[in-house]
Design an enzyme around this catalytic site. Structure first.
Site, PDB file in Angstrom:
ATOM      1  N   VAL A 272       0.858  -1.187   0.000  1.00  0.00           N
ATOM      2  CA  VAL A 272       0.000   0.000   0.000  1.00  0.00           C
ATOM      3  C   VAL A 272       0.895   1.238   0.000  1.00  0.00           C
ATOM      4  O   VAL A 272       1.678   1.457   0.925  1.00  0.00           O
ATOM      5  CB  VAL A 272      -0.941  -0.003   1.221  1.00  0.00           C
ATOM      6  N   VAL A 273       0.770   2.040  -1.055  1.00  0.00           N
ATOM      7  CA  VAL A 273       1.703   3.147  -1.300  1.00  0.00           C
ATOM      8  C   VAL A 273       0.925   4.419  -1.589  1.00  0.00           C
ATOM      9  O   VAL A 273      -0.179   4.367  -2.159  1.00  0.00           O
ATOM     10  CB  VAL A 273       2.605   2.812  -2.518  1.00  0.00           C
ATOM     11  N   HIS A 274       1.509   5.570  -1.223  1.00  0.00           N
ATOM     12  CA  HIS A 274       0.853   6.824  -1.617  1.00  0.00           C
ATOM     13  C   HIS A 274       1.849   7.884  -2.098  1.00  0.00           C
ATOM     14  O   HIS A 274       1.449   8.900  -2.666  1.00  0.00           O
ATOM     15  CB  HIS A 274      -0.004   7.395  -0.477  1.00  0.00           C
TER      16      HIS A 274
ATOM     17  N   ASP B 154      -2.795   4.885  -3.422  1.00  0.00           N
ATOM     18  CA  ASP B 154      -3.884   5.735  -2.919  1.00  0.00           C
ATOM     19  C   ASP B 154      -4.480   6.566  -4.062  1.00  0.00           C
ATOM     20  O   ASP B 154      -3.744   7.158  -4.860  1.00  0.00           O
ATOM     21  CB  ASP B 154      -3.301   6.660  -1.840  1.00  0.00           C
TER      22      ASP B 154
ATOM     23  N   GLU C 141       1.137  -9.274  15.824  1.00  0.00           N
ATOM     24  CA  GLU C 141       0.857  -8.726  17.147  1.00  0.00           C
ATOM     25  C   GLU C 141      -0.622  -8.919  17.482  1.00  0.00           C
ATOM     26  O   GLU C 141      -1.493  -8.600  16.678  1.00  0.00           O
ATOM     27  CB  GLU C 141       1.214  -7.238  17.162  1.00  0.00           C
TER      28      GLU C 141
ATOM     29  N   ARG D 138      -9.639   1.975  24.522  1.00  0.00           N
ATOM     30  CA  ARG D 138     -10.994   1.427  24.401  1.00  0.00           C
ATOM     31  C   ARG D 138     -11.982   2.400  23.772  1.00  0.00           C
ATOM     32  O   ARG D 138     -12.998   1.982  23.206  1.00  0.00           O
ATOM     33  CB  ARG D 138     -11.490   0.956  25.773  1.00  0.00           C
TER      34      ARG D 138
ATOM     35  N   GLU E 164      -5.402  -1.460  13.357  1.00  0.00           N
ATOM     36  CA  GLU E 164      -4.648  -1.889  14.536  1.00  0.00           C
ATOM     37  C   GLU E 164      -5.493  -2.767  15.461  1.00  0.00           C
ATOM     38  O   GLU E 164      -5.078  -3.064  16.580  1.00  0.00           O
ATOM     39  CB  GLU E 164      -4.118  -0.674  15.294  1.00  0.00           C
TER      40      GLU E 164
ATOM     41  N   ARG F  40       5.730  11.318  13.425  1.00  0.00           N
ATOM     42  CA  ARG F  40       4.575  10.818  14.184  1.00  0.00           C
ATOM     43  C   ARG F  40       5.002   9.771  15.222  1.00  0.00           C
ATOM     44  O   ARG F  40       4.408   8.697  15.330  1.00  0.00           O
ATOM     45  CB  ARG F  40       3.503  10.250  13.250  1.00  0.00           C
TER      46      ARG F  40
END
Length: 430
Positions: free
Chosen positions: A130-132, A157, A245, A254, A322, A381
Site C-alpha cells: 500500500v503506497v501513496h 492511494d 501482534e 478502548r 490496529e 509521528r
C-alpha cells in the site's frame, strides 16, 4: 557460433535439470554464454556494487554495519549537506522513462528474475503493498523482495499525485507477477479505508493464484531485514501458524471501539454515539496493521460469514487496522489462529511481521523501561525513521521487515541494507 552455443545450452538444460530450473532457462535465453558460465562459478555479476548506488555510495557500508564510529559520522555528516540532499532526489518521471525498455530496466537494476533455490520456488509468498508517495522508496523495496515465484499486489492511494501513480504503474508493468489492485480507494489516516486497501489486494491475490503459502502486507516505507530464503524457512517453521501482534486492548485505547467514528472532509471524527457491542461476544484485541498470515487465514477473512459480520462492525471504529487482524487471529476456527486467552497474547517484539521503534519506548541499554535503543535517524509521528546507525541493531532482530525508511532523507541506511541482503542471498544460493 552464438546460435550453436545457445542451442547447446538449452539442450543441456532440458536433459539435465528438468522443469524445476526455470532460472537457468532465463539465463540461457537472455544473457550471453560467458555470463551464463560465469553464473555457475559465481553470482558476482548480481551483487550490488558501489556503482549501483547514488551519492550515498561513498559511504563505508561494512563499517556502518559494524558500527564503526568514523563510518557512522561520515554518513551522518553527508546526509546534512545540501548538495547530497539535492542529488538523492529522483523525480517520478525518471522511472517512467527507465521502464520504457523493461528488459534493460530489470538488467540494470539487477532484479532477480529467477528463483535462487528450489526451496524458495516451492514456497511462494503473496505481498500487498500500500503506497501513496515516494516512488524511489517503493521501487527499492520491490527490488529487495522481488522473486518470480512470488506474487505482488500494489495499491496506490487514489489521492496520490498523478506522477506517482504513473511511475508505479510503469514499474509494475515490467513484471508478470506484479499488478495494480483492481479497485483502489482513497485512504484516510486511522480510517476504515486503510483496511479496505489491504482487503482489496487480499481478494486479488487469493483469486490470482492458489500456490502461495503466506500473505505479508507492506507500506512503501518498509524494508526487509531478511532474505527471501530466510523468510521461507522461518515461515516453514510456523507449520501453518500466523505471526502478528495480538494483545489485550489497553484501557487507554478502548474509546476507539466504544464510539462511532465518521469520515468528514477527509478526516476521521469521533462522535458521541455509542457503538453496539462486538458480535459473538468476541474480545477485541490490539495489534498492528502489518501481518504475516497463512493463505487459510486470508481465505477465512474473505469467505467466512461470521468474520464478514465482524468486519462490518469494525468499519466505524478508530484505526481499525490496529484492531481487526489482531482480533481475527483469536477467532475460533481461523487457520493458524490462537485462543483468545491472554496467555496466547503476542507482542510486536515477538511477532515476525514488523519492527518499529516508537519514541516512547526508546532508551538507553541500562533502562528497565526501554524496549529498544534510541533512534539514530529522526522521528515522524513518534516513529523512528531509521538512520545508518540503526542498522546493526535492526539486523540483530528476527523480524522480516522494519519501518520506517526514507530514501529522500537518508538513502544510506537503505543502500547498505540492499548490499548486505543481496550478498547474503547470493551466498545462500551458492
Amino acid at each position: 557460433m552464438w546460435l550453436l552455443k545457445r542451442g547447446s545450452w538449452l539442450l543441456f538444460l532440458k536433459l539435465t535439470v528438468g522443469l524445476g530450473s526455470l532460472w537457468m532457462l532465463y539465463l540461457a535465453s537472455h544473457l550471453d554464454t560467458d555470463k551464463v558460465s560465469g553464473f555457475t562459478r559465481s553470482h558476482s555479476w548480481l551483487e550490488y556494487t558501489d556503482e549501483d548506488g547514488g551519492p550515498e555510495k561513498v559511504c563505508n557500508c561494512s563499517g556502518i554495519l559494524q558500527r564503526d564510529q568514523e563510518s557512522l559520522e561520515q554518513a551522518k555528516l553527508l546526509t546534512l549537506t545540501k548538495t547530497f540532499r539535492k542529488r538523492i532526489q529522483i523525480p517520478d518521471e525518471f522511472y517512467i522513462n527507465e521502464t520504457q525498455d523493461c528488459r534493460n530496466f530489470k538488467l540494470r537494476r539487477k532484479y532477480l528474475t529467477f528463483p535462487l533455490s528450489k526451496e524458495e520456488e516451492d514456497f511462494p509468498l503473496a505481498y500487498s503493498m500500500v503506497v501513496h508517495h515516494k516512488v524511489q522508496n517503493f521501487e527499492r523495496l520491490l527490488r529487495a523482495i522481488y522473486a518470480p515465484q512470488n506474487i505482488y499486489c500494489v495499491h496506490v492511494d487514489k489521492k496520490s499525485a498523478p506522477s506517482v501513480t504513473s511511475a508505479i504503474l510503469a514499474i509494475t508493468s515490467c513484471f508478470p507477477n506484479v499488478f495494480m489492485v483492481s479497485e483502489a480507494v482513497s485512504v484516510v489516516y486511522a480510517g476504515w479505508s486503510r483496511v479496505q486497501a489491504d482487503l482489496n489486494c487480499m481478494a486479488d491475490l487469493y483469486n490470482a493464484s492458489t500456490k502461495w503459502k503466506y500473505f505479508i502486507n507492506l507500506c512503501g516505507q518498509d524494508f526487509p531485514l531478511k532474505t527471501n530464503l530466510e523468510m521461507v524457512r522461518m515461515l516453514q517453521s510456523l507449520k501453518g501458524s500466523n505471526s502478528l501482534e495480538s494483545e489485550s486492548l489497553p484501557a487507554e485505547k478502548r474509546w476507539r471501539i466504544h464510539y462511532v467514528h465518521n469520515i468528514t472532509d477527509g478526516k476521521i471524527k469521533t462522535t458521541k454515539e455509542l457503538k453496539k457491542p462486538p458480535p459473538f461476544n468476541l474480545p477485541i484485541k490490539s495489534g498492528s496493521a502489518y501481518i504475516v498470515v497463512s493463505r487459510g487465514y486470508v481465505g477465512s477473512v474473505l469467505k467466512d460469514s461470521k468474520i464478514k459480520e465482524l468486519t462490518n462492525w469494525f468499519k466505524d471504529t478508530y484505526s481499525p487496522d490496529e484492531l481487526i487482524w489482531a482480533t481475527i487471529q483469536r477467532f475460533p476456527g481461523v487457520p493458524g489462529s490462537k485462543w483468545p486467552n491472554r496467555k496466547y497474547d503476542q507482542t510486536d517484539v515477538n511477532a515476525f511481521a514488523r519492527l518499529v521503534k516508537w519514541a516512547g519506548h526508546e532508551g538507553s541499554q541500562d533502562s528497565e523501561s526501554a524496549v529498544y535503543p534510541e533512534c539514530q535517524g529522526n522521528h515522524v509521528r513518534s516513529i523512528c525513521v531509521y538512520g545508518a546507525g540503526d542498522l546493526q541493531w535492526l539486523l540483530q532482530n528476527h523480524h522480516f521487515f522494519a519501518n520506517k525508511f526514507d530514501t529522500d532523507r537518508d538513502p544510506i541506511a537503505v543502500f547498505c541494507l540492499e548490499k548486505h541482503l543481496r550478498h547474503k542471498a547470493l551466498a545462500e544460493a551458492e
